[in-house]
Write a protein that holds these residues in place. Structure first.
Motif, PDB file in Angstrom:
ATOM      1  N   ALA A   1       0.838  -1.189   0.000  1.00  0.00           N
ATOM      2  CA  ALA A   1       0.000   0.000   0.000  1.00  0.00           C
ATOM      3  C   ALA A   1       0.881   1.250   0.000  1.00  0.00           C
ATOM      4  CB  ALA A   1      -0.912   0.000   1.219  1.00  0.00           C
ATOM      5  N   VAL A   2       0.446   2.274  -0.731  1.00  0.00           N
ATOM      6  CA  VAL A   2       1.190   3.536  -0.784  1.00  0.00           C
ATOM      7  C   VAL A   2       0.393   4.683  -0.174  1.00  0.00           C
ATOM      8  CG1 VAL A   2       2.560   2.865  -2.776  1.00  0.00           C
ATOM      9  CG2 VAL A   2       0.343   3.972  -3.124  1.00  0.00           C
ATOM     10  N   ALA A   3      -0.917   4.498  -0.044  1.00  0.00           N
ATOM     11  CA  ALA A   3      -1.787   5.510   0.557  1.00  0.00           C
ATOM     12  C   ALA A   3      -3.118   4.823   0.847  1.00  0.00           C
ATOM     13  CB  ALA A   3      -1.972   6.702  -0.377  1.00  0.00           C
ATOM     14  N   PRO A   4      -3.960   5.415   1.664  1.00  0.00           N
ATOM     15  CA  PRO A   4      -5.257   4.788   1.947  1.00  0.00           C
ATOM     16  C   PRO A   4      -6.058   4.520   0.681  1.00  0.00           C
ATOM     17  CG  PRO A   4      -4.856   6.602   3.462  1.00  0.00           C
ATOM     18  CD  PRO A   4      -3.765   6.652   2.431  1.00  0.00           C
ATOM     19  N   GLY A   5      -6.346   3.250   0.441  1.00  0.00           N
ATOM     20  CA  GLY A   5      -7.191   2.869  -0.685  1.00  0.00           C
ATOM     21  C   GLY A   5      -6.460   2.510  -1.954  1.00  0.00           C
ATOM     22  N   ILE A   6      -5.138   2.708  -2.063  1.00  0.00           N
ATOM     23  CA  ILE A   6      -4.413   2.359  -3.284  1.00  0.00           C
ATOM     24  C   ILE A   6      -3.138   1.601  -2.933  1.00  0.00           C
ATOM     25  CG2 ILE A   6      -5.312   4.317  -4.592  1.00  0.00           C
ATOM     26  CD1 ILE A   6      -2.596   5.670  -4.226  1.00  0.00           C
ATOM     27  N   ASN A   7      -2.753   0.728  -3.853  1.00  0.00           N
ATOM     28  CA  ASN A   7      -1.527  -0.064  -3.725  1.00  0.00           C
ATOM     29  C   ASN A   7      -0.739   0.023  -5.014  1.00  0.00           C
ATOM     30  OD1 ASN A   7      -3.485  -1.164  -1.746  1.00  0.00           O
ATOM     31  ND2 ASN A   7      -1.860  -2.617  -1.281  1.00  0.00           N
ATOM     32  N   GLY A   8       0.569  -0.274  -4.928  1.00  0.00           N
ATOM     33  CA  GLY A   8       1.400  -0.447  -6.109  1.00  0.00           C
ATOM     34  C   GLY A   8       1.965   0.839  -6.674  1.00  0.00           C
ATOM     35  N   ASN A   9       2.520   0.682  -7.874  1.00  0.00           N
ATOM     36  CA  ASN A   9       3.131   1.798  -8.606  1.00  0.00           C
ATOM     37  C   ASN A   9       3.018   1.488 -10.092  1.00  0.00           C
ATOM     38  OD1 ASN A   9       4.753   3.730  -9.810  1.00  0.00           O
ATOM     39  ND2 ASN A   9       6.289   3.690  -8.192  1.00  0.00           N
ATOM     40  N   ALA A  10       2.188   2.256 -10.779  1.00  0.00           N
ATOM     41  CA  ALA A  10       1.951   1.988 -12.202  1.00  0.00           C
ATOM     42  C   ALA A  10       3.186   2.210 -13.045  1.00  0.00           C
ATOM     43  CB  ALA A  10       0.802   2.855 -12.713  1.00  0.00           C
ATOM     44  N   LEU A  11       4.105   3.045 -12.594  1.00  0.00           N
ATOM     45  CA  LEU A  11       5.325   3.273 -13.380  1.00  0.00           C
ATOM     46  C   LEU A  11       6.178   2.014 -13.448  1.00  0.00           C
ATOM     47  CD1 LEU A  11       6.463   6.846 -12.280  1.00  0.00           C
ATOM     48  CD2 LEU A  11       5.359   6.156 -14.397  1.00  0.00           C
ATOM     49  N   GLY A  12       5.964   1.082 -12.560  1.00  0.00           N
ATOM     50  CA  GLY A  12       6.683  -0.182 -12.634  1.00  0.00           C
ATOM     51  C   GLY A  12       5.926  -1.210 -13.453  1.00  0.00           C
ATOM     52  N   PHE A  13       4.718  -1.557 -13.015  1.00  0.00           N
ATOM     53  CA  PHE A  13       3.976  -2.631 -13.658  1.00  0.00           C
ATOM     54  C   PHE A  13       3.496  -2.259 -15.054  1.00  0.00           C
ATOM     55  CE2 PHE A  13      -0.061  -4.801 -14.566  1.00  0.00           C
ATOM     56  CZ  PHE A  13       0.376  -6.112 -14.550  1.00  0.00           C
ATOM     57  N   VAL A  14       2.915  -1.072 -15.219  1.00  0.00           N
ATOM     58  CA  VAL A  14       2.365  -0.701 -16.526  1.00  0.00           C
ATOM     59  C   VAL A  14       3.493  -0.463 -17.530  1.00  0.00           C
ATOM     60  CG1 VAL A  14       0.852   0.896 -17.758  1.00  0.00           C
ATOM     61  CG2 VAL A  14       0.305   0.229 -15.425  1.00  0.00           C
ATOM     62  N   ASP A  15       4.625   0.046 -17.089  1.00  0.00           N
ATOM     63  CA  ASP A  15       5.778   0.152 -18.001  1.00  0.00           C
ATOM     64  C   ASP A  15       6.178  -1.226 -18.514  1.00  0.00           C
ATOM     65  OD1 ASP A  15       6.093   2.841 -18.177  1.00  0.00           O
ATOM     66  OD2 ASP A  15       7.591   2.996 -16.602  1.00  0.00           O
TER      67      ASP A  15
END
Length: 197
Positions: free
Chosen positions: A152-166
């Motif tokens: 988790a990176v903030a309440p309600g969201i997890n992950g980092n799109a700059l890693g997975f979506v890239d």
């Protein structure tokens, strides 16, 4: 009355030589004179905007709009918890958009193609942006936590799109270039230059 003393000259003595009058030699300059080059006219600066300036302005506009969109999608609580990190999220929704632009243009025939050019571009832009927004929400609200098990990176969201979506963008390029959109090329049958399966 006084008389000048008489000086006796021996006839055998050589006649006295008179020294020439002393002439002053002009002083040599320490440095040779240099010629001054004529002053060249200074070029007037080009005040017309260049392509790089126009692209920079376009990128700034996209960043401002994308940040506003991200704040709406994430909500005020999540935005406040992220703090200054929210400045990274326009790039994260941007990679989601890049993913769909690459996939739509190469695997789905870049539809629509039969309308006016401006209309075609407008529909493609709106369609791929809508898919990017759906992908952004799906990744942060569900996939990152329940499928990928990212932190988790903030309440309600997890992950980092700059890693997975890239990484997904890279796999998409491999699919559409290396494998020539295998299995989806039948959607490009309206293009006579492309062989269909």
């Amino acid at each position: 009355m006084t008389t000048a003393p008489h000086v006796h000259h021996d006839p055998k003595d050589p006649p006295a030589l008179e020294s020439p009058p002393h002439r002053a030699t002009p002083a040599k300059p320490s440095h040779p004179p240099t010629e001054t080059a004529p002053e060249q006219p200074q070029p007037t600066p080009n005040r017309t905007p260049t392509n790089s300036h126009a692209k920079s302005r376009l990128g700034t506009i996209f960043y401002i709009l994308a940040r506003q969109l991200v704040e709406v999608l994430l909500g005020s609580d999540t935005t406040a918890a992220l703090g200054i990190t929210i400045n990274q999220f326009p790039a994260q929704i941007g990679v989601c958009w890049v993913f769909w632009m690459i996939l739509w243009a190469n695997a789905f025939g870049n539809r629509p193609t039969g309308l006016n050019m401006a209309v075609n571009y407008a529909i493609r832009t709106a369609l791929t942006l809508a898919l990017a927004v759906v992908s952004f929400i799906f990744y942060y609200r569900f996939a990152a936590e329940h499928i990928l098990h990212e932190a988790a990176v903030a309440p309600g969201i997890n992950g980092n799109a700059l890693g997975f979506v890239d990484w997904m963008v890279l796999m998409t390029l491999l699919y559409v270039v290396g494998f020539e959109s295998l299995g989806l090329r039948r959607l490009m049958k309206d293009d006579p230059t492309v062989a269909t399966l």
